[in-house]
Enzyme design. Structure first.
Site, PDB file in Angstrom:
ATOM      1  CE1 TYR A 146      13.655 -18.606  21.661  1.00 54.14           C
ATOM      2  CE2 TYR A 146      13.940 -19.817  23.702  1.00 54.14           C
ATOM      3  CZ  TYR A 146      13.165 -19.467  22.623  1.00 54.14           C
ATOM      4  OH  TYR A 146      11.900 -19.975  22.509  1.00 54.14           O
ATOM      5  CE  LYS A 195       8.985 -11.969   7.405  1.00 50.53           C
ATOM      6  NZ  LYS A 195       7.772 -12.336   6.628  1.00 50.53           N
ATOM      7  CG  ASP A 227       5.590 -15.116   6.138  1.00 52.08           C
ATOM      8  OD1 ASP A 227       6.535 -15.746   5.610  1.00 52.08           O
ATOM      9  OD2 ASP A 227       5.213 -13.997   5.726  1.00 52.08           O
ATOM     10  CG  ASP A 251       9.662 -21.727  21.158  1.00 49.74           C
ATOM     11  OD1 ASP A 251       9.464 -22.824  21.713  1.00 49.74           O
ATOM     12  OD2 ASP A 251       9.138 -20.660  21.544  1.00 49.74           O
ATOM     13  CG  ASP A 255       4.673 -25.273  20.875  1.00 49.66           C
ATOM     14  OD1 ASP A 255       5.620 -26.015  21.194  1.00 49.66           O
ATOM     15  OD2 ASP A 255       3.966 -24.658  21.702  1.00 49.66           O
TER      16      ASP A 255
HETATM   17  C1  IPM Z   1      10.647 -25.238  24.300  1.00 52.89           C
HETATM   18  C2  IPM Z   1      10.111 -24.300  25.336  1.00 52.89           C
HETATM   19  C3  IPM Z   1      11.255 -23.435  25.826  1.00 52.89           C
HETATM   20  C4  IPM Z   1      11.807 -22.669  24.632  1.00 52.89           C
HETATM   21  C5  IPM Z   1      10.858 -22.485  26.960  1.00 52.89           C
HETATM   22  C6  IPM Z   1      10.282 -23.252  28.132  1.00 52.89           C
HETATM   23  C7  IPM Z   1      12.008 -21.612  27.398  1.00 52.89           C
HETATM   24  O1  IPM Z   1       9.071 -23.550  24.805  1.00 52.89           O
HETATM   25  O2  IPM Z   1      11.531 -26.058  24.647  1.00 52.89           O
HETATM   26  O3  IPM Z   1      10.190 -25.180  23.160  1.00 52.89           O
HETATM   27  O4  IPM Z   1      11.259 -21.621  24.253  1.00 52.89           O
HETATM   28  O5  IPM Z   1      12.781 -23.131  24.074  1.00 52.89           O
HETATM   29 MG    MG Z   2       8.481 -24.135  22.867  1.00 50.79          MG
END
Ligand code: IPM
Ligand code: MG
Length: 360
Positions: A146, A195, A227, A251, A255
């Protein structure tokens, strides 16, 4: 006590959900004798519209001068919004990355909890869910790909892009320590995800995490390839307690972790650093499609405010009280549309905030 909170409503549903979280905080203030002073700070698309940039120096300074930051969400519809015609460093999300870096919030805690009342929303089979699961992703937040060097060039008529993923041992050690500290207060198990079969950064990660583990003999450490981890999260999420990982893997995995709970509208998050100042925000995004319609679930933001009380202000009783109020509202059968199913009562953002506040 008095506390200064920088409030960043942001974009999309951000303003509505933050309003409900502040409502709940105000009730906590009345009941427990605290005063929360809010300063509104611009960030994201709304800041671009007013100032031309997603986070001004003044906005960052205002956040730095506060005791903690409460954030709704930033960003819009990538396909439709003009914000996404701007260069990447001027888009809404760049404001989020800039505030994380500017406040040195290197540790992102993202709990993934299955609320028993919402079990039917979980996409996993009953035999996998068992008695439920409760783990937390500890994501490194200010390093890796990032923030590494990147460029896009054209060489001999061929477009080429490069992103780099640097980590030094100090960055790894400080986030590893956080994970072990969190594990000590929970189930004493850390799964470190990397990884290492391919990446040098992961091989260093593994070594430094192992060295750090020596300071925490009570905590059981296991390494897992990313993975495999993605697969294990749907195969058997109960096996996890603390999942420690670098920025991009975190990240993606966070999710996935929120989806397996089935209720992303319920999940809070905290971004922390070396001081008590933290940034608290829901794990979900700005949902521009339902913005301004009183449909969004404010619970993730309200629970983020509870995390703020717990981690930044050491107000444990008060944080417990918010969490109990949320559970009580769920037990009573109130649901926003994202967690609605047959037999329950549908209410909007504001009504959900009211019902939680009145149980404080
Ligand atoms: C998160 C989001 C952010 C990230 C984006 C919006 C830059 O997906 O907070 O997980 O990738 O960190
Ligand atoms: Mg995210």
């Amino acid at each position: 006590m008095d506390y200064k909170i920088a409030v960043i409503p942001g974009d999309g549903i951000g303003p509505e959900i933050v309003r409900e979280a502040c409502k709940v905080l105000d009730r906590i203030g009345e009941r427990f004798g605290h005063r929360f002073h809010y300063t509104e700070v611009l960030m994201g698309g709304v800041s671009i519209d007013k100032t031309g940039v997603p986070l001004t120096d003044e906005a960052l300074a205002a956040a730095k001068a506060s005791d903690s930051v409460l954030l709704g969400a930033v960003g819009g519809d990538v396909g439709k919004s003009n914000w996404y015609k701007l260069p990447p460093n001027l888009r809404p999300e760049a404001g989020l990355l800039a505030i994380r870096k500017g406040l040195e919030l290197f540790c992102n805690l993202r709990p993934a909890v299955l609320f028993p009342q919402l079990k039917q929303a979980c996409p996993l089979k009953d035999e996998i869910i068992g008695g439920g699961f409760d783990f937390v992703v500890v994501r490194e937040l200010t390093g890796g790909v990032y923030f590494g060097e990147r460029k896009t060039v054209t060489e001999n008529g061929v477009r080429r892009a490069v992103d780099t993923m640097p980590y030094d041992e100090n960055e790894i050690r400080r986030i590893a320590k956080w994970a072990f500290e969190v594990a000590m207060k929970r189930g004493k198990r850390v799964t470190s995800v990397d990884k290492a079969n391919v990446l040098d950064t992961s091989r260093l990660w593994r070594q430094v995490v192992k060295e750090t583990a020596e300071e925490y003999p009570e905590v059981e450490l296991c390494d897992m390839l990313v993975d495999n981890c993605a697969m294990q999260m749907v195969r058997d999420p109960k096996q996890f307690d603390v999942v420690l990982t670098e920025n991009m893997f975190g990240d993606i995995l966070s999710d996935e972790a929120s989806m397996v709970t089935g209720s992303i509208g319920m999940l809070a998050s905290a971004s922390l650093g070396a001081t008590k100042l933290g940034l608290y925000e829901p794990s979900h995004g700005s949902a521009p499609d339902i913005a301004g319609q009183n449909k969004a679930n404010p619970i993730a933001t309200i629970l983020s405010a509870a995390m703020m009380l717990r981690y930044s202000f050491d107000l444990t009783k008060e944080a417990d009280c918010i969490e109990a109020a949320v559970n009580s509202v769920l037990d009573a059968g109130w649901r926003t549309v994202d967690i609605m199913s047959g037999g329950y009562s549908l209410i909007g953002t504001k009504e959900m905030g009211d019902r939680i506040a009145e149980r404080i």
